[in-house]
Write a protein that holds these residues in place. Sequence first.
Motif, PDB file in Angstrom:
ATOM      1  N   PRO A  34      18.225-121.320  81.848  1.00  0.00           N
ATOM      2  CA  PRO A  34      19.371-121.757  81.037  1.00  0.00           C
ATOM      3  C   PRO A  34      20.644-121.766  81.885  1.00  0.00           C
ATOM      4  O   PRO A  34      20.733-121.046  82.893  1.00  0.00           O
ATOM      5  CB  PRO A  34      19.457-120.695  79.933  1.00  0.00           C
ATOM      6  CG  PRO A  34      18.090-120.088  79.882  1.00  0.00           C
ATOM      7  CD  PRO A  34      17.590-120.112  81.295  1.00  0.00           C
ATOM      8  N   PRO A  35      21.632-122.579  81.530  1.00  0.00           N
ATOM      9  CA  PRO A  35      22.888-122.597  82.301  1.00  0.00           C
ATOM     10  C   PRO A  35      23.489-121.198  82.426  1.00  0.00           C
ATOM     11  O   PRO A  35      23.514-120.424  81.455  1.00  0.00           O
ATOM     12  CB  PRO A  35      23.795-123.517  81.466  1.00  0.00           C
ATOM     13  CG  PRO A  35      22.851-124.405  80.725  1.00  0.00           C
ATOM     14  CD  PRO A  35      21.661-123.547  80.406  1.00  0.00           C
ATOM     15  N   ASN A  36      23.923-120.862  83.628  1.00  0.00           N
ATOM     16  CA  ASN A  36      24.594-119.583  83.914  1.00  0.00           C
ATOM     17  C   ASN A  36      23.700-118.372  83.662  1.00  0.00           C
ATOM     18  O   ASN A  36      24.187-117.303  83.289  1.00  0.00           O
ATOM     19  CB  ASN A  36      25.895-119.455  83.101  1.00  0.00           C
ATOM     20  CG  ASN A  36      26.869-120.580  83.368  1.00  0.00           C
ATOM     21  OD1 ASN A  36      27.089-120.957  84.510  1.00  0.00           O
ATOM     22  ND2 ASN A  36      27.443-121.129  82.314  1.00  0.00           N
ATOM     23  N   ASP A  37      22.406-118.523  83.870  1.00  0.00           N
ATOM     24  CA  ASP A  37      21.477-117.406  83.696  1.00  0.00           C
ATOM     25  C   ASP A  37      20.550-117.353  84.906  1.00  0.00           C
ATOM     26  O   ASP A  37      20.178-118.396  85.459  1.00  0.00           O
ATOM     27  CB  ASP A  37      20.665-117.601  82.407  1.00  0.00           C
ATOM     28  CG  ASP A  37      19.968-116.318  81.966  1.00  0.00           C
ATOM     29  OD1 ASP A  37      20.148-115.279  82.638  1.00  0.00           O
ATOM     30  OD2 ASP A  37      19.246-116.353  80.952  1.00  0.00           O
ATOM     31  N   THR A  38      20.187-116.142  85.332  1.00  0.00           N
ATOM     32  CA  THR A  38      19.267-115.987  86.458  1.00  0.00           C
ATOM     33  C   THR A  38      17.849-115.684  85.980  1.00  0.00           C
ATOM     34  O   THR A  38      16.930-115.622  86.792  1.00  0.00           O
ATOM     35  CB  THR A  38      19.752-114.860  87.383  1.00  0.00           C
ATOM     36  OG1 THR A  38      19.892-113.645  86.624  1.00  0.00           O
ATOM     37  CG2 THR A  38      21.098-115.202  88.013  1.00  0.00           C
ATOM     38  N   ALA A  39      17.677-115.482  84.685  1.00  0.00           N
ATOM     39  CA  ALA A  39      16.339-115.315  84.109  1.00  0.00           C
ATOM     40  C   ALA A  39      15.816-116.676  83.662  1.00  0.00           C
ATOM     41  O   ALA A  39      16.589-117.621  83.506  1.00  0.00           O
ATOM     42  CB  ALA A  39      16.389-114.346  82.934  1.00  0.00           C
ATOM     43  N   GLY A  59      28.843-115.348  74.572  1.00  0.00           N
ATOM     44  CA  GLY A  59      28.029-115.987  73.557  1.00  0.00           C
ATOM     45  C   GLY A  59      27.069-117.026  74.114  1.00  0.00           C
ATOM     46  O   GLY A  59      26.414-117.728  73.337  1.00  0.00           O
ATOM     47  N   GLU A  60      26.970-117.170  75.443  1.00  0.00           N
ATOM     48  CA  GLU A  60      26.053-118.139  76.021  1.00  0.00           C
ATOM     49  C   GLU A  60      24.609-117.710  75.789  1.00  0.00           C
ATOM     50  O   GLU A  60      24.269-116.531  75.890  1.00  0.00           O
ATOM     51  CB  GLU A  60      26.312-118.309  77.515  1.00  0.00           C
ATOM     52  CG  GLU A  60      27.631-119.000  77.824  1.00  0.00           C
ATOM     53  CD  GLU A  60      27.899-119.102  79.318  1.00  0.00           C
ATOM     54  OE1 GLU A  60      28.687-119.967  79.713  1.00  0.00           O
ATOM     55  OE2 GLU A  60      27.315-118.307  80.079  1.00  0.00           O
ATOM     56  N   CYS A  61      23.764-118.677  75.468  1.00  0.00           N
ATOM     57  CA  CYS A  61      22.342-118.378  75.226  1.00  0.00           C
ATOM     58  C   CYS A  61      21.670-117.932  76.520  1.00  0.00           C
ATOM     59  O   CYS A  61      21.857-118.552  77.575  1.00  0.00           O
ATOM     60  CB  CYS A  61      21.628-119.607  74.679  1.00  0.00           C
ATOM     61  SG  CYS A  61      22.273-120.207  73.093  1.00  0.00           S
TER      62      CYS A  61
END
Length: 222
Positions: free
Chosen positions: A190-195, A84-86
Amino acid sequence: MVKRVIAQASAAVSVVGLALLLGGCGQPQETAPAETTPASSPASTPAGSDSSSAPAAESVPGTTAAAPETTAAAPETTSAAKSGECKADQLAAEIRTEPGGGAAGSVYRSFIVTNTGSADCTVRGYPGVSYVGAADQQIGAPADRDPAAKPVTVPLAPGASAVAQLQQTNADNYGPECDRTDVAAVRVYPPNDTAWLEAAQQTVGCANDEIVLMTVGTFQPA
């Protein structure tokens, strides 16, 4: 002579009678074991049947077996929270300068992300932030993290926003080593995102990647 014979006969009768009497007294002793044998041996078997209630303890393994089912549910909750992370494609970003946000040689601004998707999601922790030029190339060093900021989980329903404090230092504070370069936007991971996504901002940065011009905090409820 006759008296002696009679006396001997009487003595013999007395001996026989005594023997019969003693033999008769011994017979009850032989029957005693027969009475004691059924008294305790069979009786111990019904008594043992009471201990058969011990299998009631079998309900304990049943209760224990249920515990792994409860424990197994925990990874599902964790996985659901993580999924559910954005992500970058669910968010829009902007930078706002708040009144009174200026400081000596730097400005405090609000970096805001908004959930533009159709599903709820969450943000937690620090975004990755850096300057980019008109050609979408990174300019200088990425932002440092504010060590005083505390991470919290911010739920974002569609249309809801979260904010992180962004301190931007004036490039003019540095001499020629800054290598001043025009900035077109701020790139954000965003946190925990590579995009990533970008928030438009026209300013001046330092091409020297040894000079850090920004410090970012953690996302907080807007």
